[in-house]
Design a protein around this motif. Structure first.
Motif, PDB file in Angstrom:
ATOM      1  N   ARG A  46       0.823  -1.209   0.000  1.00 42.58           N
ATOM      2  CA  ARG A  46       0.000   0.000   0.000  1.00 42.58           C
ATOM      3  C   ARG A  46       0.864   1.269   0.000  1.00 42.58           C
ATOM      4  NH1 ARG A  46      -5.442  -0.476   2.228  1.00 42.58           N
ATOM      5  NH2 ARG A  46      -6.014  -2.657   2.599  1.00 42.58           N
ATOM      6  N   MET A  47       2.070   1.195   0.539  1.00 44.86           N
ATOM      7  CA  MET A  47       2.974   2.344   0.562  1.00 44.86           C
ATOM      8  C   MET A  47       3.315   2.768  -0.866  1.00 44.86           C
ATOM      9  SD  MET A  47       3.912   2.770   3.951  1.00 44.86           S
ATOM     10  CE  MET A  47       5.625   3.199   4.191  1.00 44.86           C
ATOM     11  N   PHE A  48       3.323   1.802  -1.767  1.00 45.21           N
ATOM     12  CA  PHE A  48       3.669   2.045  -3.165  1.00 45.21           C
ATOM     13  C   PHE A  48       2.425   2.215  -4.038  1.00 45.21           C
ATOM     14  CE2 PHE A  48       4.559   0.366  -7.433  1.00 45.21           C
ATOM     15  CZ  PHE A  48       5.583   1.229  -7.831  1.00 45.21           C
ATOM     16  N   SER A  49       1.484   1.287  -3.910  1.00 43.89           N
ATOM     17  CA  SER A  49       0.313   1.283  -4.793  1.00 43.89           C
ATOM     18  C   SER A  49      -0.552   2.522  -4.626  1.00 43.89           C
ATOM     19  CB  SER A  49      -0.537   0.032  -4.550  1.00 43.89           C
ATOM     20  OG  SER A  49      -0.989  -0.028  -3.201  1.00 43.89           O
ATOM     21  N   SER A  50      -0.600   3.080  -3.415  1.00 42.33           N
ATOM     22  CA  SER A  50      -1.435   4.263  -3.168  1.00 42.33           C
ATOM     23  C   SER A  50      -0.991   5.460  -4.001  1.00 42.33           C
ATOM     24  CB  SER A  50      -1.386   4.645  -1.679  1.00 42.33           C
ATOM     25  OG  SER A  50      -0.045   4.914  -1.274  1.00 42.33           O
ATOM     26  N   GLY A  51       0.277   5.448  -4.439  1.00 42.18           N
ATOM     27  CA  GLY A  51       0.795   6.547  -5.243  1.00 42.18           C
ATOM     28  C   GLY A  51       0.273   6.561  -6.660  1.00 42.18           C
ATOM     29  N   PHE A  52      -0.469   5.529  -7.049  1.00 43.82           N
ATOM     30  CA  PHE A  52      -1.051   5.474  -8.390  1.00 43.82           C
ATOM     31  C   PHE A  52      -2.574   5.552  -8.351  1.00 43.82           C
ATOM     32  CE2 PHE A  52       3.151   3.717  -8.801  1.00 43.82           C
ATOM     33  CZ  PHE A  52       3.596   4.230 -10.010  1.00 43.82           C
ATOM     34  N   LEU A  53      -3.139   5.695  -7.158  1.00 45.97           N
ATOM     35  CA  LEU A  53      -4.580   5.881  -6.993  1.00 45.97           C
ATOM     36  C   LEU A  53      -4.865   7.352  -6.717  1.00 45.97           C
ATOM     37  CD1 LEU A  53      -5.392   2.884  -4.619  1.00 45.97           C
ATOM     38  CD2 LEU A  53      -6.193   3.126  -6.984  1.00 45.97           C
ATOM     39  N   HIS A  54      -6.052   7.818  -7.100  1.00 46.81           N
ATOM     40  CA  HIS A  54      -6.444   9.202  -6.830  1.00 46.81           C
ATOM     41  C   HIS A  54      -7.887   9.249  -6.357  1.00 46.81           C
ATOM     42  CE1 HIS A  54      -2.784   9.891  -9.139  1.00 46.81           C
ATOM     43  NE2 HIS A  54      -2.749  11.079  -8.569  1.00 46.81           N
ATOM     44  N   ALA A  55      -8.205  10.312  -5.622  1.00 46.78           N
ATOM     45  CA  ALA A  55      -9.537  10.432  -5.042  1.00 46.78           C
ATOM     46  C   ALA A  55     -10.601  10.695  -6.103  1.00 46.78           C
ATOM     47  CB  ALA A  55      -9.551  11.544  -3.997  1.00 46.78           C
ATOM     48  N   ASP A  56     -10.248  11.466  -7.118  1.00 46.44           N
ATOM     49  CA  ASP A  56     -11.197  11.797  -8.181  1.00 46.44           C
ATOM     50  C   ASP A  56     -10.422  12.297  -9.394  1.00 46.44           C
ATOM     51  OD1 ASP A  56     -10.533  14.545  -7.626  1.00 46.44           O
ATOM     52  OD2 ASP A  56     -12.085  14.574  -6.072  1.00 46.44           O
ATOM     53  N   THR A  57     -11.158  12.612 -10.468  1.00 44.77           N
ATOM     54  CA  THR A  57     -10.526  13.042 -11.723  1.00 44.77           C
ATOM     55  C   THR A  57      -9.755  14.344 -11.548  1.00 44.77           C
ATOM     56  OG1 THR A  57     -12.278  11.958 -12.993  1.00 44.77           O
ATOM     57  CG2 THR A  57     -10.943  13.595 -14.145  1.00 44.77           C
ATOM     58  N   GLN A  58     -10.281  15.270 -10.768  1.00 43.23           N
ATOM     59  CA  GLN A  58      -9.602  16.551 -10.552  1.00 43.23           C
ATOM     60  C   GLN A  58      -8.255  16.348  -9.868  1.00 43.23           C
ATOM     61  OE1 GLN A  58     -11.907  19.363  -8.296  1.00 43.23           O
ATOM     62  NE2 GLN A  58     -10.377  20.980  -8.429  1.00 43.23           N
ATOM     63  N   HIS A  59      -8.238  15.482  -8.871  1.00 46.41           N
ATOM     64  CA  HIS A  59      -7.009  15.153  -8.149  1.00 46.41           C
ATOM     65  C   HIS A  59      -5.979  14.557  -9.114  1.00 46.41           C
ATOM     66  CE1 HIS A  59      -5.097  12.591  -4.681  1.00 46.41           C
ATOM     67  NE2 HIS A  59      -4.403  13.708  -4.889  1.00 46.41           N
ATOM     68  N   LEU A  60      -6.430  13.621  -9.928  1.00 50.03           N
ATOM     69  CA  LEU A  60      -5.564  12.985 -10.920  1.00 50.03           C
ATOM     70  C   LEU A  60      -5.037  13.998 -11.926  1.00 50.03           C
ATOM     71  CD1 LEU A  60      -4.417  10.474 -12.443  1.00 50.03           C
ATOM     72  CD2 LEU A  60      -6.664  10.282 -13.553  1.00 50.03           C
ATOM     73  N   LEU A  61      -5.914  14.835 -12.439  1.00 53.93           N
ATOM     74  CA  LEU A  61      -5.527  15.814 -13.456  1.00 53.93           C
ATOM     75  C   LEU A  61      -4.490  16.792 -12.919  1.00 53.93           C
ATOM     76  CD1 LEU A  61      -6.028  16.918 -16.315  1.00 53.93           C
ATOM     77  CD2 LEU A  61      -7.850  18.350 -15.348  1.00 53.93           C
ATOM     78  N   PHE A  62      -4.706  17.280 -11.717  1.00 46.69           N
ATOM     79  CA  PHE A  62      -3.767  18.242 -11.125  1.00 46.69           C
ATOM     80  C   PHE A  62      -2.368  17.644 -11.008  1.00 46.69           C
ATOM     81  CE2 PHE A  62      -1.578  20.174  -7.515  1.00 46.69           C
ATOM     82  CZ  PHE A  62      -1.643  21.523  -7.852  1.00 46.69           C
ATOM     83  N   ASN A  63      -2.288  16.400 -10.508  1.00 45.14           N
ATOM     84  CA  ASN A  63      -0.979  15.771 -10.339  1.00 45.14           C
ATOM     85  C   ASN A  63      -0.306  15.492 -11.673  1.00 45.14           C
ATOM     86  OD1 ASN A  63      -0.606  15.675  -7.540  1.00 45.14           O
ATOM     87  ND2 ASN A  63      -1.805  13.814  -7.321  1.00 45.14           N
ATOM     88  N   MET A  64      -1.072  15.032 -12.657  1.00 42.37           N
ATOM     89  CA  MET A  64      -0.466  14.687 -13.944  1.00 42.37           C
ATOM     90  C   MET A  64      -0.052  15.929 -14.733  1.00 42.37           C
ATOM     91  SD  MET A  64      -0.194  11.463 -13.840  1.00 42.37           S
ATOM     92  CE  MET A  64       0.083  11.754 -12.075  1.00 42.37           C
ATOM     93  N   VAL A  65      -0.798  17.009 -14.622  1.00 39.02           N
ATOM     94  CA  VAL A  65      -0.402  18.254 -15.278  1.00 39.02           C
ATOM     95  C   VAL A  65       0.877  18.792 -14.639  1.00 39.02           C
ATOM     96  CG1 VAL A  65      -1.037  20.677 -15.642  1.00 39.02           C
ATOM     97  CG2 VAL A  65      -2.704  18.874 -16.093  1.00 39.02           C
ATOM     98  N   SER A  66       0.957  18.730 -13.310  1.00 38.32           N
ATOM     99  CA  SER A  66       2.164  19.174 -12.611  1.00 38.32           C
ATOM    100  C   SER A  66       3.361  18.331 -13.030  1.00 38.32           C
ATOM    101  CB  SER A  66       1.963  19.076 -11.093  1.00 38.32           C
ATOM    102  OG  SER A  66       0.910  19.900 -10.664  1.00 38.32           O
ATOM    103  N   LEU A  67       3.170  17.025 -13.129  1.00 41.20           N
ATOM    104  CA  LEU A  67       4.242  16.134 -13.569  1.00 41.20           C
ATOM    105  C   LEU A  67       4.685  16.485 -14.988  1.00 41.20           C
ATOM    106  CD1 LEU A  67       6.016  13.621 -13.146  1.00 41.20           C
ATOM    107  CD2 LEU A  67       4.110  12.248 -14.026  1.00 41.20           C
ATOM    108  N   TYR A  68       3.722  16.723 -15.860  1.00 40.77           N
ATOM    109  CA  TYR A  68       4.002  17.064 -17.258  1.00 40.77           C
ATOM    110  C   TYR A  68       4.927  18.270 -17.371  1.00 40.77           C
ATOM    111  CZ  TYR A  68       3.101  19.247 -21.800  1.00 40.77           C
ATOM    112  OH  TYR A  68       3.241  19.872 -23.017  1.00 40.77           O
TER     113      TYR A  68
END
Length: 216
Positions: A46-68
């Motif tokens: 869970r220490m690792f897998s949780s880093g690929f889960l997100h609470a919702d689409t907005q949460h996912l989008l924010f992190n992936m745009v920042s990564l980009y």
């Protein structure tokens, strides 16, 4: 800033696929999110897998745009493999710091790539401290190193005051991971950017001083 390499595409794809699986499968989400109790029982995945889960689409989008926006800075200064080491190492340090701060909170849980992304952002700042960042709510460019210091100081404030439903400790831990791993991979920075290394270390030192004093 903003170019897409193969490794960045793979990471973004993994986050999107796993997050959407979690959005549509509650059992999957519960099984792989970070939660103190199950981790203490031996479910370290869970220490690792949780880093690929997100609470919702907005949460996912924010992190992936920042990564980009920051991934290419790290890749162009290091390499794709070293970028991956920074990303995954930061993810794990973020989870470890969360566990350290919440080890007595059996039901504490968290998800998101924020720790890993914070590590990439801090790594990029360390590698190119003179670059300017633009924030949508601030009309002038901000020196990257000032943003990095301010970001960690705000994370300390958020941890101390428990602001929002945000894993400030994971963000901070990820930044520590990005900082340390980047310096291990790029010891030449001690010759070219020693002052920035010291400045960017100050909020990290402050966190542990406050923890030692019981202020956080």
């Amino acid at each position: 800033m903003g170019n897409l390499s193969i490794v960045t595409i793979v990471i973004i794809a993994a986050n999107v696929i796993i997050s959407y699986k979690g959005f549509n499968d509650f059992g999957f989400f519960e099984k792989y999110k970070f939660q103190v109790g199950p981790v203490q029982r031996g479910e370290q995945i869970r220490m690792f897998s949780s880093g690929f889960l997100h609470a919702d689409t907005q949460h996912l989008l924010f992190n992936m745009v920042s990564l980009y926006f920051f991934a290419d800075v790290v890749i162009s200064n290091l390499s794709s493999i070293q970028f991956l080491l920074v990303y995954l190492g930061s993810l794990m340090v973020g989870s470890l710091l969360s566990f350290y701060f919440h080890k007595n909170e059996y039901h504490y849980s968290a998800v998101g790539a924020s720790g890993a992304v914070s590590g990439i952002i801090y790594s990029a700042i360390l590698l190119q401290p003179g670059m300017s960042l633009y924030m949508f709510f601030i009309p002038i460019p901000i020196p990257a190193y000032l943003f990095g210091i301010g970001y960690l100081l705000y994370s300390i404030y958020g941890m101390k005051n428990k602001i929002g439903n945000i894993g400030h400790d994971a963000h901070f831990g990820g930044a520590i991971g990005g900082y340390v791993i980047t310096l291990l991979l790029s010891p030449w920075l001690f010759e070219t950017n020693l002052l920035m290394i010291v400045l960017l270390a100050l909020p990290i030192a402050l966190l542990f001083v406050l923890k030692k004093l019981g202020k956080i």
